[in-house]
Design a protein around this motif. Structure first.
Motif, PDB file in Angstrom:
ATOM      1  N   UNK A 141      75.452 -36.295   9.340  1.00 46.70           N
ATOM      2  CA  UNK A 141      74.146 -36.351   8.704  1.00 46.70           C
ATOM      3  C   UNK A 141      74.043 -35.173   7.745  1.00 46.70           C
ATOM      4  N   UNK A 142      72.962 -35.126   6.966  1.00 46.78           N
ATOM      5  CA  UNK A 142      72.729 -33.998   6.068  1.00 46.78           C
ATOM      6  C   UNK A 142      72.591 -32.722   6.891  1.00 46.78           C
ATOM      7  N   UNK A 143      73.201 -31.608   6.450  1.00 47.89           N
ATOM      8  CA  UNK A 143      73.099 -30.362   7.211  1.00 47.89           C
ATOM      9  C   UNK A 143      71.649 -29.937   7.410  1.00 47.89           C
ATOM     10  N   UNK A 144      71.364 -29.350   8.570  1.00 47.42           N
ATOM     11  CA  UNK A 144      70.026 -28.848   8.835  1.00 47.42           C
ATOM     12  C   UNK A 144      69.573 -29.152  10.236  1.00 47.42           C
ATOM     13  N   UNK A 145      68.264 -29.268  10.418  1.00 46.54           N
ATOM     14  CA  UNK A 145      67.699 -29.515  11.729  1.00 46.54           C
ATOM     15  C   UNK A 145      66.853 -30.771  11.741  1.00 46.54           C
TER      16      UNK A 145
END
Length: 341
Positions: free
Chosen positions: A121-125
């Motif tokens: 998935x897209x990096x992050x939280x």
């Protein structure tokens, strides 16, 4: 027809109706069981394979180790030969994922059969499970005692080539103890789930900024307020480093409407803020809608050459479905270094 005959016929119809209802309930119940549900008989032969969340992880469920999203057992390499250190995937070609399965953990024993699935998935939280995750690949595996390294090809890596990775060991004899929409909660409560968000950032001194995507999300069914924390192991200024956060028009306006809450930052453009505190800064009171995941950009640049690598982490904190008001919802560790052009 005699009354006795009517009684026999009525009993027969009732019996048939009960049998049909029982059959219908059985079909309905079967249809409701998740695809990867665990048969009840599996409990008699409990196995326990685990993937480390941190170097100190020994398979306990749940645990309080951090960071939760930097698993040493997930590695990306450019060839089918395992590399010494995980690398950023190369866009458009086949890369290889190496995942280590450790057998046994503390909750079972014996050879385990299952499927290892890897997602991105897209990096992050705040990535909602399974909504925000795309499967990269899967492998059927027999896990014997010891460490089994599984290789999964990653074909056609899409740009820009920066991702969060999630590994899930799915086995009938090694069930998940809990799974909901929060990846952070799922990872902490299941030793057969591991998460890796590590990105190498090599900066050309005096060159154009390196841009990295970062996303924050809300797994709840109600709006939430969130904070993004920026932390460096040592001042980025030591390598002439600079970090600018481009929130984009909508997220910047939400931040401003929320009171422009922040520490160690200053606005430098219509949608941008610069991290000015050397080792720790934050952006707070960021509003997210139910199930939303909003993306922004990080711009890294350097003005001095250095032989050192500096760790810079970006983490989302906010409420989760367990009731916690502010917990680590995910982040990324950026390993920043510089080279001369």
């Amino acid at each position: 027809m005699s009354s006795a005959g009517r009684r026999v016929r009525r009993a027969t119809v009732v019996g048939l109706t009960a049998a049909m209802l029982t059959g219908l309930l059985a079909v309905t119940a079967a249809a409701a069981v998740p695809v990867e549900a665990v048969p009840a008989a599996a409990a008699a032969a409990r196995t326990d394979v685990y993937i480390k969340d941190t170097t100190a992880d020994v398979g306990g469920e749940p645990h309080a180790l951090n960071p939760l999203w930097a698993s040493p057992d997930i590695k990306v390499c450019p060839t089918a030969i395992e590399c010494a250190v995980s690398q950023n995937p190369i866009v458009g070609v086949t890369n290889y994922l190496f995942i280590k399965l450790r057998n046994p953990g503390p909750y079972g024993s014996g050879t385990s059969n299952g499927v290892l699935r890897v997602y991105r998935t897209t990096p992050g939280g705040g990535a909602v499970w399974p909504t925000h995750w795309t499967q990269i690949g899967a492998a059927n595996v027999v896990s014997f005692a010891g460490v089994t390294t599984v290789t999964i090809p990653w074909t056609g890596v899409p740009g820009p080539g920066h991702f969060c990775l999630l590994a899930r060991w799915v086995s009938a004899t090694d069930p998940m103890t809990f799974e909901g929409p929060d990846i952070s909660t799922n990872t902490r409560h299941n030793n057969n789930i591991a998460w890796r968000n590590v990105d190498s950032v090599q900066l050309a001194v005096g060159g154009s900024p390196a841009v990295r995507p970062f996303a924050i999300g809300n797994s709840l069914t109600v709006p939430s307020r969130n904070e993004v924390v920026f932390a460096a192991a040592e001042p980025l200024q030591a390598i002439g480093g600079r970090v600018v956060v481009d929130l984009g028009p909508e997220l910047f306006e939400r931040w401003r409407a929320g009171g422009a809450v922040g520490t160690g930052v200053r606005a430098v453009g219509r949608t941008q803020v610069e991290i000015v505190e050397p080792t720790r800064a934050s952006l707070g009171n960021l509003a997210l809608n139910p199930g939303e995941r909003a993306e922004f950009s990080l711009l890294f640049s350097a003005t001095a050459d250095s032989q050192r690598e500096i760790s810079f982490t970006v983490t989302q904190f906010g409420p989760d479905s367990s009731g916690a008001r502010s917990t680590d919802l995910g982040g990324v560790q950026y390993l920043i270094s510089t080279v001369k052009r």
